[in-house]
Design an enzyme around this catalytic site. Sequence first.
Site, PDB file in Angstrom:
ATOM      1  N   LYS A 138      88.292 -18.726 -72.258  1.00 52.89           N
ATOM      2  CA  LYS A 138      87.196 -18.798 -73.224  1.00 52.89           C
ATOM      3  C   LYS A 138      85.899 -18.495 -72.476  1.00 52.89           C
ATOM      4  CE  LYS A 138      84.975 -23.178 -73.040  1.00 52.89           C
ATOM      5  NZ  LYS A 138      83.589 -23.266 -73.085  1.00 52.89           N
ATOM      6  N   HIS A 168      91.002 -24.715 -71.755  1.00 50.87           N
ATOM      7  CA  HIS A 168      91.621 -25.693 -70.850  1.00 50.87           C
ATOM      8  C   HIS A 168      91.718 -27.083 -71.468  1.00 50.87           C
ATOM      9  CE1 HIS A 168      87.499 -26.966 -70.042  1.00 50.87           C
ATOM     10  NE2 HIS A 168      88.018 -28.073 -69.587  1.00 50.87           N
ATOM     11  N   LYS A 172      94.693 -30.669 -71.256  1.00 50.43           N
ATOM     12  CA  LYS A 172      94.357 -31.997 -70.734  1.00 50.43           C
ATOM     13  C   LYS A 172      95.366 -33.033 -71.208  1.00 50.43           C
ATOM     14  CE  LYS A 172      89.334 -31.889 -70.217  1.00 50.43           C
ATOM     15  NZ  LYS A 172      89.099 -32.818 -69.136  1.00 50.43           N
ATOM     16  N   GLU A 206      77.503 -35.867 -72.343  1.00 48.15           N
ATOM     17  CA  GLU A 206      77.377 -35.559 -70.908  1.00 48.15           C
ATOM     18  C   GLU A 206      76.024 -36.045 -70.412  1.00 48.15           C
ATOM     19  OE1 GLU A 206      78.881 -31.398 -69.746  1.00 48.15           O
ATOM     20  OE2 GLU A 206      78.466 -31.283 -71.874  1.00 48.15           O
ATOM     21  N   ASP A 225      79.583 -23.424 -76.959  1.00 47.04           N
ATOM     22  CA  ASP A 225      80.160 -23.841 -75.683  1.00 47.04           C
ATOM     23  C   ASP A 225      81.318 -24.830 -75.866  1.00 47.04           C
ATOM     24  OD1 ASP A 225      80.325 -23.900 -72.898  1.00 47.04           O
ATOM     25  OD2 ASP A 225      79.037 -25.656 -72.750  1.00 47.04           O
ATOM     26  N   HIS A 230      86.668 -26.565 -77.991  1.00 47.73           N
ATOM     27  CA  HIS A 230      87.251 -27.864 -77.632  1.00 47.73           C
ATOM     28  C   HIS A 230      87.290 -28.848 -78.811  1.00 47.73           C
ATOM     29  CE1 HIS A 230      86.823 -26.165 -73.788  1.00 47.73           C
ATOM     30  NE2 HIS A 230      85.720 -26.751 -73.390  1.00 47.73           N
ATOM     31  N   LYS A 316      74.095 -32.730 -74.117  1.00 49.36           N
ATOM     32  CA  LYS A 316      73.781 -32.874 -72.686  1.00 49.36           C
ATOM     33  C   LYS A 316      72.594 -33.803 -72.527  1.00 49.36           C
ATOM     34  CE  LYS A 316      75.692 -28.516 -71.124  1.00 49.36           C
ATOM     35  NZ  LYS A 316      76.743 -29.097 -70.280  1.00 49.36           N
TER      36      LYS A 316
HETATM   37  P1  NDP Z   1      81.867 -14.714 -62.160  1.00 47.86           P
HETATM   38  O1  NDP Z   1      80.546 -14.349 -62.735  1.00 47.86           O
HETATM   39  O2  NDP Z   1      81.895 -15.550 -60.929  1.00 47.86           O
HETATM   40  O3  NDP Z   1      82.622 -13.329 -61.941  1.00 47.86           O
HETATM   41  C1  NDP Z   1      83.928 -13.250 -61.360  1.00 47.86           C
HETATM   42  C2  NDP Z   1      84.024 -11.992 -60.532  1.00 47.86           C
HETATM   43  O4  NDP Z   1      83.932 -10.881 -61.396  1.00 47.86           O
HETATM   44  C3  NDP Z   1      82.891 -11.843 -59.543  1.00 47.86           C
HETATM   45  O5  NDP Z   1      83.177 -12.484 -58.326  1.00 47.86           O
HETATM   46  C4  NDP Z   1      82.781 -10.356 -59.401  1.00 47.86           C
HETATM   47  O6  NDP Z   1      83.717  -9.952 -58.416  1.00 47.86           O
HETATM   48  C5  NDP Z   1      83.250  -9.821 -60.738  1.00 47.86           C
HETATM   49  N1  NDP Z   1      82.076  -9.458 -61.537  1.00 47.86           N
HETATM   50  C6  NDP Z   1      81.058 -10.234 -61.938  1.00 47.86           C
HETATM   51  N2  NDP Z   1      80.173  -9.554 -62.663  1.00 47.86           N
HETATM   52  C7  NDP Z   1      80.656  -8.304 -62.740  1.00 47.86           C
HETATM   53  C8  NDP Z   1      80.197  -7.125 -63.363  1.00 47.86           C
HETATM   54  N3  NDP Z   1      79.069  -7.082 -64.070  1.00 47.86           N
HETATM   55  N4  NDP Z   1      80.944  -6.015 -63.235  1.00 47.86           N
HETATM   56  C9  NDP Z   1      82.087  -6.027 -62.550  1.00 47.86           C
HETATM   57  N5  NDP Z   1      82.563  -7.138 -61.936  1.00 47.86           N
HETATM   58  C10 NDP Z   1      81.862  -8.238 -62.021  1.00 47.86           C
HETATM   59  O7  NDP Z   1      82.729 -15.345 -63.320  1.00 47.86           O
HETATM   60  P2  NDP Z   1      83.488 -16.740 -63.353  1.00 47.86           P
HETATM   61  O8  NDP Z   1      84.414 -16.799 -62.202  1.00 47.86           O
HETATM   62  O9  NDP Z   1      82.497 -17.816 -63.518  1.00 47.86           O
HETATM   63  O10 NDP Z   1      84.284 -16.653 -64.721  1.00 47.86           O
HETATM   64  C11 NDP Z   1      85.388 -15.803 -64.909  1.00 47.86           C
HETATM   65  C12 NDP Z   1      85.838 -15.860 -66.357  1.00 47.86           C
HETATM   66  O11 NDP Z   1      86.166 -17.184 -66.687  1.00 47.86           O
HETATM   67  C13 NDP Z   1      84.756 -15.450 -67.340  1.00 47.86           C
HETATM   68  O12 NDP Z   1      85.391 -14.840 -68.439  1.00 47.86           O
HETATM   69  C14 NDP Z   1      84.140 -16.770 -67.777  1.00 47.86           C
HETATM   70  O13 NDP Z   1      83.546 -16.674 -69.026  1.00 47.86           O
HETATM   71  C15 NDP Z   1      85.358 -17.673 -67.752  1.00 47.86           C
HETATM   72  N6  NDP Z   1      85.079 -19.090 -67.523  1.00 47.86           N
HETATM   73  C16 NDP Z   1      84.490 -19.504 -66.362  1.00 47.86           C
HETATM   74  C17 NDP Z   1      84.305 -20.851 -66.122  1.00 47.86           C
HETATM   75  C18 NDP Z   1      83.712 -21.347 -64.821  1.00 47.86           C
HETATM   76  O14 NDP Z   1      83.704 -22.570 -64.632  1.00 47.86           O
HETATM   77  N7  NDP Z   1      83.233 -20.508 -63.945  1.00 47.86           N
HETATM   78  C19 NDP Z   1      84.705 -21.881 -67.126  1.00 47.86           C
HETATM   79  C20 NDP Z   1      85.339 -21.334 -68.300  1.00 47.86           C
HETATM   80  C21 NDP Z   1      85.493 -19.986 -68.481  1.00 47.86           C
HETATM   81  P3  NDP Z   1      83.508  -8.641 -57.539  1.00 47.86           P
HETATM   82  O15 NDP Z   1      82.065  -8.263 -57.561  1.00 47.86           O
HETATM   83  O16 NDP Z   1      83.990  -9.028 -56.169  1.00 47.86           O
HETATM   84  O17 NDP Z   1      84.384  -7.661 -58.197  1.00 47.86           O
END
Ligand code: NDP
Length: 458
Positions: A138, A168, A172, A206, A225, A230, A316
């Site tokens: 999500k 997620h 739970k 929260e 969100d 949820h 929040k």
């Molecule tokens: P990030 O923003 O950390 O991105 C993950 C990876 O994707 C980056 O390390 C980068 O890797 C690549 N990336 C980021 N932006 C771009 C871009 N514009 N173009 C191409 N590659 C890109 O995301 P998250 O890890 O936070 O989240 C991943 C997924 O999970 C998303 O769909 C998010 O909505 C979902 N999510 C995240 C949560 C969290 O707690 N973080 C919670 C719930 C859902 P690289 O540059 O090395 O390729």
Amino acid sequence: MAVSQSDALILFGASGDLAHRKIFPALQAMVRRGRLDAPVIGVARTQWSLEQFRARVGESLAKHPGLDVQASTKLSGLLRYVSGGYGETATFERLRKELSGAAHPLYYLAVPPSIFATVLEGLDKTGCARDARVVVEKPFGRDLKSAQALNRTLRASFPEQAIFRIDHYLGKEPVQNLLYFRFANPLFEGVWNARHIERVQITMAERLGVAGRGRFYEEAGAIRDVVQNHMLMVIACLTMMEPAGNDHESVREARASALKTIRPLNPYDVVRGQFRGYRQEQGVAPDSRVETFAALRFYLDGDRWANVPFYVRVGKRLPVTATEVLIEFKRPCCPVLDEYEPPLADYIRFQLSPNVSIALGTNVKLPGEALVGKRTELVAHQGSGDDMDPYERLIGDAMSGDARLFAREDAVEAAWRAVAPILTSATPLYDYEPNTWGPNEADRIIGEGGWHNPQGAI
Ligand code: NDP
């Protein structure tokens, strides 16, 4: 039909936040329990060697409680790494080589949703999608239209039964327990309807604000969100009919059917709030109209829940961090009881976090001549929290092809339909002081009896 076990896990976005905070610790836990023995291939643009990727995973595990040296060493041995752009065919060719004959890979798209289509197209074009599964996180869109577009994109490369959408919350333990409690105790199923239940309250409070994630939060707000996903999943677990069978499609069908009965919100049934100081957070617009609090009143179609309000309150910077469900029964009415001190309504209280318990509020007679009593709470179950982390459970389930705890396409769309009217109408936004239970206007939603404020951690 036998469901095949995935024989490789491919993590797109392996350099990202989700992978670091949630996925790597979950993989270590899976190895420890003997649930993971397949190659884990990280894919990202970041130019890492395999050793650098291993170091990144090691860093994540060291930060997370529960480091297990044996399991982390074994996980390290399963790791592979492919670097390259998500739109480059060469990246997928290198990935195919690393897959070296895996017949049922599982692709986890831990990348921003804007990249999904590019990755899916790459998988499809290079034949990597064949007999494979895909996991997405999500948010599943930002409204009904974008959710439908995302579903179309996913379905262009994978059949519905191969798509695993993670909310997620469904993984739970205490949320699972809502279902278990209902169906394992027919005593309560008999009174689980509008005839006996006066109203239901669900609170997700929260203490924290947006914790440096202001930019992300500006795109979402409390309703997108946590309510659309949820909270509506919790309502579905509380109200769904008994599934027709134990197979995962029957469970998904029952949950989706419950979500389809939730009536689209009337804007009058919503109060939005924003804590004072939110606009000064990093990444937040100085004139932001995004809600950090919402109080909502849902109704469901059908006889079983006719006219039973489901009150939801999320926010929040509230006084505690706690999530709780309160089922309030109708007040007893019996001529032998003291009319001046009538008993209070019975209730069932499910504490979902941070403490986990199920409590039954009942009336017991006080010693003496009069038929008057006092409220006593019987704690039916108490635990210390999640035993198995939701990510561990969900990745393991996706690898074994068990879709029970994943959101189906129609369920996601039904949940968006329920909140659609308030995403497009500009409802008022009220300020509230941090460390309070939100704006006073929220009292208008609930009426007599008021909100039940859960306690935080004990
Ligand atoms: P990030 O923003 O950390 O991105 C993950 C990876 O994707 C980056 O390390 C980068 O890797 C690549 N990336 C980021 N932006 C771009 C871009 N514009 N173009 C191409 N590659 C890109 O995301 P998250 O890890 O936070 O989240 C991943 C997924 O999970 C998303 O769909 C998010 O909505 C979902 N999510 C995240 C949560 C969290 O707690 N973080 C919670 C719930 C859902 P690289 O540059 O090395 O390729």
